[in-house]
Write a protein that holds these residues in place. Structure first.
Motif, PDB file in Angstrom:
ATOM      1  N   GLU A   7     189.686  64.655  37.056  1.00  0.00           N
ATOM      2  CA  GLU A   7     188.370  64.668  36.355  1.00  0.00           C
ATOM      3  C   GLU A   7     187.316  63.815  37.136  1.00  0.00           C
ATOM      4  O   GLU A   7     187.691  62.572  37.112  1.00  0.00           O
ATOM      5  CB  GLU A   7     188.529  64.474  34.880  1.00  0.00           C
ATOM      6  CG  GLU A   7     187.135  64.134  34.266  1.00  0.00           C
ATOM      7  CD  GLU A   7     186.508  65.139  34.048  1.00  0.00           C
ATOM      8  OE1 GLU A   7     185.181  65.166  34.782  1.00  0.00           O
ATOM      9  OE2 GLU A   7     186.359  66.233  33.180  1.00  0.00           O
ATOM     10  N   ASP A   8     186.289  64.413  37.434  1.00  0.00           N
ATOM     11  CA  ASP A   8     185.301  63.324  38.402  1.00  0.00           C
ATOM     12  C   ASP A   8     184.403  62.503  37.439  1.00  0.00           C
ATOM     13  O   ASP A   8     183.762  61.525  38.163  1.00  0.00           O
ATOM     14  CB  ASP A   8     184.706  64.346  39.397  1.00  0.00           C
ATOM     15  CG  ASP A   8     183.672  65.388  38.904  1.00  0.00           C
ATOM     16  OD1 ASP A   8     184.189  65.995  37.658  1.00  0.00           O
ATOM     17  OD2 ASP A   8     182.637  65.409  38.910  1.00  0.00           O
ATOM     18  N   GLU A   9     184.077  62.821  36.184  1.00  0.00           N
ATOM     19  CA  GLU A   9     183.090  62.214  35.394  1.00  0.00           C
ATOM     20  C   GLU A   9     184.332  61.144  34.634  1.00  0.00           C
ATOM     21  O   GLU A   9     184.942  61.182  33.903  1.00  0.00           O
ATOM     22  CB  GLU A   9     182.542  63.072  34.388  1.00  0.00           C
ATOM     23  CG  GLU A   9     181.543  63.726  34.948  1.00  0.00           C
ATOM     24  CD  GLU A   9     181.315  65.112  34.021  1.00  0.00           C
ATOM     25  OE1 GLU A   9     180.507  64.753  33.195  1.00  0.00           O
ATOM     26  OE2 GLU A   9     181.760  66.152  34.338  1.00  0.00           O
ATOM     27  N   ASP A  51     189.976  69.257  35.707  1.00  0.00           N
ATOM     28  CA  ASP A  51     188.395  69.874  35.377  1.00  0.00           C
ATOM     29  C   ASP A  51     188.110  70.792  36.586  1.00  0.00           C
ATOM     30  O   ASP A  51     188.872  70.465  37.879  1.00  0.00           O
ATOM     31  CB  ASP A  51     187.714  68.658  35.811  1.00  0.00           C
ATOM     32  CG  ASP A  51     186.217  68.981  35.363  1.00  0.00           C
ATOM     33  OD1 ASP A  51     185.971  70.184  34.679  1.00  0.00           O
ATOM     34  OD2 ASP A  51     185.303  68.263  36.062  1.00  0.00           O
ATOM     35  N   MET A  53     185.401  71.936  37.853  1.00  0.00           N
ATOM     36  CA  MET A  53     184.340  71.585  38.678  1.00  0.00           C
ATOM     37  C   MET A  53     184.458  70.112  39.412  1.00  0.00           C
ATOM     38  O   MET A  53     184.286  69.246  38.593  1.00  0.00           O
ATOM     39  CB  MET A  53     182.764  71.713  37.994  1.00  0.00           C
ATOM     40  CG  MET A  53     182.526  72.952  37.525  1.00  0.00           C
ATOM     41  SD  MET A  53     182.401  74.283  38.633  1.00  0.00           S
ATOM     42  CE  MET A  53     180.837  73.912  39.242  1.00  0.00           C
ATOM     43  N   LYS A 102     184.797  72.499  27.581  1.00  0.00           N
ATOM     44  CA  LYS A 102     184.009  71.253  27.067  1.00  0.00           C
ATOM     45  C   LYS A 102     182.689  71.564  26.442  1.00  0.00           C
ATOM     46  O   LYS A 102     182.013  72.494  26.730  1.00  0.00           O
ATOM     47  CB  LYS A 102     183.418  70.564  28.349  1.00  0.00           C
ATOM     48  CG  LYS A 102     184.703  69.999  29.092  1.00  0.00           C
ATOM     49  CD  LYS A 102     183.714  69.312  30.204  1.00  0.00           C
ATOM     50  CE  LYS A 102     184.906  68.711  31.493  1.00  0.00           C
ATOM     51  NZ  LYS A 102     184.285  68.143  32.438  1.00  0.00           N
TER      52      LYS A 102
HETATM   53 CA    CA Z   1     183.378  67.745  36.851  1.00  0.00          CA
END
Ligand code: CA
Length: 227
Positions: A7-9, A51, A53, A102
């Motif tokens: 997950e990039d966040e 995730d 994206m 989400k």
């Molecule tokens: Ca993302």
């Protein structure tokens, strides 16, 4: 049970990691598709939370496809900001096992992860049972001969892992890889200590029941109602 979160966040990644750790899982978090793909090759992950994206050359859907092409069949729960039927179909077609939109609640995330852990069903339902020892994995309730047993998070995680592998020899490495995350500083001795804690709670107080936790000298441990 060990989980990989891609997950990039960072805020969301850390929240997921913490939330799952509180539930007794060992969690590694990575923040882009390329790192995720290399981590995901590790067969010790029991579930991947991915995730959809992601920045970089590989997004979640791509990552999923590549893993399945490489015959890595770790169950994947895909996270997405969008929830249209088309997105869902695309996620599932790429090889994800389940899909969560989400924002989601931790209870739902945990329930979905648990459902994936039961696939293929090692035991049917949320209750694990060996002799008169039962573990209700939805509510983290452990009982032996109908008496409640209080366990720490790690003791619980160790017990649940061993219940999933009833009757099999479990090496210290398997325990380290499935019950602790990769950042944990853990010595083989630590495993002996935790096995001792567990034995003192699930076996010693129940002399009339079969002793379940066996040390297999030179190999590891086994949870079984018979030797
Ligand atoms: Ca993302």
């Amino acid at each position: 049970m060990r989980i990989l979160v891609v997950e990039d966040e960072p805020k969301i990644a850390h929240a997921i990691k913490q939330g799952l750790e509180i539930k007794g899982f060992a969690v590694d978090a990575v923040y882009d598709g390329d790192t995720g793909l290399s981590y995901a090759q590790d067969p010790d992950y029991d579930v991947i939370v991915l995730d959809r994206m992601l920045p970089g050359s590989i997004d979640g859907t791509e990552l999923c496809k590549k893993l399945r092409e490489n015959k890595i069949n770790t169950p994947i729960l895909m996270l997405t900001a969008r929830g249209t039927i088309g997105d869902k179909v695309e996620g599932l077609n790429s090889g994800a096992d389940d899909y969560l939109v989400k924002p989601f609640s931790f209870d739902e995330l945990t329930a979905r992860v648990r459902a994936l852990l039961r696939r293929p069903p090692v035991q049917v339902g949320a209750e694990l049972k060996v002799a008169d020892l039962t573990v209700d994995t939805n509510n983290y309730v452990v009982k032996r001969a109908k008496e409640d047993i209080k366990l720490s998070h790690k003791e619980y995680a160790l017990l649940e892992y061993m219940m999933h592998h009833e009757g099999q020899i479990i090496t210290k490495d398997m325990i380290i890889n499935h019950v602790w995350d990769q950042d944990a500083d853990i010595l083989p001795n630590t495993i002996e200590v935790y096995i001792g804690y567990l034995r003192n709670k699930i076996d010693r107080p129940f002399p009339r029941s079969p002793q379940l936790l066996h040390t297999m000298r030179g190999f590891g441990y086994k949870l079984s109602a018979t030797n």
